[in-house]
Design a protein around this motif. Structure first.
Motif, PDB file in Angstrom:
ATOM      1  N   UNK A   1       0.828  -1.200   0.000  1.00 35.94           N
ATOM      2  CA  UNK A   1       0.000   0.000   0.000  1.00 35.94           C
ATOM      3  C   UNK A   1       0.870   1.261   0.000  1.00 35.94           C
ATOM      4  N   UNK A   2       2.008   1.183   0.701  1.00 35.15           N
ATOM      5  CA  UNK A   2       2.932   2.319   0.718  1.00 35.15           C
ATOM      6  C   UNK A   2       3.485   2.596  -0.679  1.00 35.15           C
ATOM      7  N   UNK A   3       3.759   1.523  -1.416  1.00 35.18           N
ATOM      8  CA  UNK A   3       4.246   1.665  -2.781  1.00 35.18           C
ATOM      9  C   UNK A   3       3.172   2.279  -3.669  1.00 35.18           C
ATOM     10  N   UNK A   4       1.952   1.776  -3.543  1.00 31.95           N
ATOM     11  CA  UNK A   4       0.856   2.264  -4.375  1.00 31.95           C
ATOM     12  C   UNK A   4       0.490   3.712  -4.059  1.00 31.95           C
ATOM     13  N   UNK A   5       0.726   4.136  -2.802  1.00 26.38           N
ATOM     14  CA  UNK A   5       0.417   5.506  -2.395  1.00 26.38           C
ATOM     15  C   UNK A   5       1.520   6.485  -2.764  1.00 26.38           C
ATOM     16  N   UNK A   6       2.625   5.970  -3.309  1.00 30.24           N
ATOM     17  CA  UNK A   6       3.725   6.841  -3.694  1.00 30.24           C
ATOM     18  C   UNK A   6       4.694   7.137  -2.569  1.00 30.24           C
ATOM     19  N   UNK A   7       4.531   6.446  -1.431  1.00 26.87           N
ATOM     20  CA  UNK A   7       5.452   6.644  -0.314  1.00 26.87           C
ATOM     21  C   UNK A   7       6.806   6.018  -0.622  1.00 26.87           C
ATOM     22  N   UNK A   8       6.793   4.922  -1.376  1.00 23.93           N
ATOM     23  CA  UNK A   8       8.017   4.252  -1.806  1.00 23.93           C
ATOM     24  C   UNK A   8       8.239   4.479  -3.294  1.00 23.93           C
ATOM     25  N   UNK A   9       9.490   4.431  -3.689  1.00 21.63           N
ATOM     26  CA  UNK A   9       9.828   4.636  -5.100  1.00 21.63           C
ATOM     27  C   UNK A   9       9.278   3.507  -5.959  1.00 21.63           C
ATOM     28  N   UNK A  10       8.839   3.813  -7.168  1.00 24.11           N
ATOM     29  CA  UNK A  10       8.403   2.755  -8.091  1.00 24.11           C
ATOM     30  C   UNK A  10       9.528   1.738  -8.298  1.00 24.11           C
ATOM     31  N   UNK A  11       9.168   0.477  -8.323  1.00 27.66           N
ATOM     32  CA  UNK A  11      10.154  -0.570  -8.549  1.00 27.66           C
ATOM     33  C   UNK A  11      10.883  -1.022  -7.299  1.00 27.66           C
ATOM     34  N   UNK A  12      10.523  -0.457  -6.142  1.00 27.91           N
ATOM     35  CA  UNK A  12      11.176  -0.852  -4.896  1.00 27.91           C
ATOM     36  C   UNK A  12      10.956  -2.338  -4.618  1.00 27.91           C
ATOM     37  N   UNK A  13      12.019  -3.027  -4.230  1.00 27.43           N
ATOM     38  CA  UNK A  13      11.942  -4.443  -3.859  1.00 27.43           C
ATOM     39  C   UNK A  13      11.316  -4.516  -2.466  1.00 27.43           C
ATOM     40  N   UNK A  14      10.071  -4.955  -2.379  1.00 27.25           N
ATOM     41  CA  UNK A  14       9.366  -4.929  -1.107  1.00 27.25           C
ATOM     42  C   UNK A  14       9.879  -5.972  -0.126  1.00 27.25           C
ATOM     43  N   UNK A  15      10.351  -7.096  -0.616  1.00 29.73           N
ATOM     44  CA  UNK A  15      10.927  -8.106   0.288  1.00 29.73           C
ATOM     45  C   UNK A  15      12.186  -7.541   0.942  1.00 29.73           C
ATOM     46  N   UNK A  16      13.005  -6.875   0.152  1.00 30.81           N
ATOM     47  CA  UNK A  16      14.217  -6.257   0.685  1.00 30.81           C
ATOM     48  C   UNK A  16      13.844  -5.147   1.679  1.00 30.81           C
ATOM     49  N   UNK A  17      12.828  -4.365   1.335  1.00 29.10           N
ATOM     50  CA  UNK A  17      12.398  -3.284   2.204  1.00 29.10           C
ATOM     51  C   UNK A  17      11.910  -3.820   3.547  1.00 29.10           C
ATOM     52  N   UNK A  18      11.160  -4.923   3.503  1.00 27.00           N
ATOM     53  CA  UNK A  18      10.694  -5.531   4.748  1.00 27.00           C
ATOM     54  C   UNK A  18      11.859  -6.003   5.604  1.00 27.00           C
ATOM     55  N   UNK A  19      12.838  -6.662   4.977  1.00 27.75           N
ATOM     56  CA  UNK A  19      13.983  -7.159   5.729  1.00 27.75           C
ATOM     57  C   UNK A  19      14.779  -6.007   6.346  1.00 27.75           C
ATOM     58  N   UNK A  20      14.955  -4.924   5.591  1.00 29.90           N
ATOM     59  CA  UNK A  20      15.682  -3.765   6.098  1.00 29.90           C
ATOM     60  C   UNK A  20      14.906  -3.126   7.255  1.00 29.90           C
ATOM     61  N   UNK A  21      13.604  -3.008   7.095  1.00 24.65           N
ATOM     62  CA  UNK A  21      12.758  -2.427   8.143  1.00 24.65           C
ATOM     63  C   UNK A  21      12.883  -3.222   9.437  1.00 24.65           C
ATOM     64  N   UNK A  22      12.813  -4.533   9.351  1.00 28.76           N
ATOM     65  CA  UNK A  22      12.906  -5.372  10.539  1.00 28.76           C
ATOM     66  C   UNK A  22      14.292  -5.286  11.164  1.00 28.76           C
TER      67      UNK A  22
END
Length: 204
Positions: free
Chosen positions: A138-159
């Motif tokens: 949802x963050x990606x779709x809302x424009x909070x994250x850059x287009x093409x962002x690897x969400x699995x990588x983002x989750x791992x970094x966040x954790x």
């Protein structure tokens, strides 16, 4: 009139739940001080007989599994409290970050037992992972994250950022400060440059 036989077990069930809660809270404190502590030490800290602990948990490993389930239950509560499915993504991320940091500090020893990448009794609840992935989507779709962002990588970094923030948090510091720091670090890395993050810059 005779007593309803179905009503008598209820106080016993409540007592059992309270006893288990005391044991688990005591285990968190005891294992935080000494990860090798015995069940007898947990019983003493909980103010219950050693046989009571053994009746509820047949081994230290079973008790540790129960502590991981406490973490997972509280994580589910944090996700629900952040309205992760309906709140604006940045708001939900912030609320979830604050709640998770509090959880990681309050139940620090139990978090050490969680296998972040594993499954089964010691793994993170798959539903919680799915909820976080959905929030990032949802963050990606809302424009909070850059287009093409690897969400699995983002989750791992966040954790990983959550872990480091909780580990480094000075005693007594409010989680709001660390939550801002976590999201500033994450979103300056993968966030959209055109999106106003709306986060205050953390100060030391």
């Amino acid at each position: 009139m005779s007593e309803n036989p179905q009503s008598s077990p209820r106080p016993l069930r409540a007592d059992a739940e309270n006893s288990i809660a005391r044991i688990l809270e005591a285990a968190e404190r005891v294992f935080a001080a000494d990860p090798t502590a015995s069940l007898a030490a947990v019983a003493a800290a909980a103010g219950v007989a050693r046989t009571t602990v053994h009746r509820r948990f047949s081994s230290r490993e079973e008790l540790r599994d129960a502590l991981v389930e406490v973490v997972n239950a509280k994580l589910r509560e944090a996700i629900a409290g952040a309205n992760a499915e309906t709140a604006p993504p940045l708001v939900a991320l912030y609320q979830l970050t604050v709640a998770t940091l509090d959880l990681k500090v309050d139940w620090r020893a139990s978090w050490q037992l969680v296998d972040q990448g594993g499954e089964g009794a010691r793994g993170v609840d798959p539903d919680s992972i799915a909820a976080l992935d959905s929030l990032l989507q949802r963050s990606l779709e809302a424009g909070l994250l850059r287009p093409g962002t690897d969400l699995r990588w983002t989750r791992d970094v966040y954790m990983a950022l959550l872990h480091e923030a909780a580990t480094a948090r000075p005693e007594g510091e409010d989680s709001a400060h660390r939550a801002n720091l976590v999201l500033q670090t994450l979103l300056r890395g993968v966030g959209s440059a055109d999106h106003d993050l709306g986060l205050s810059t953390p100060t030391s």
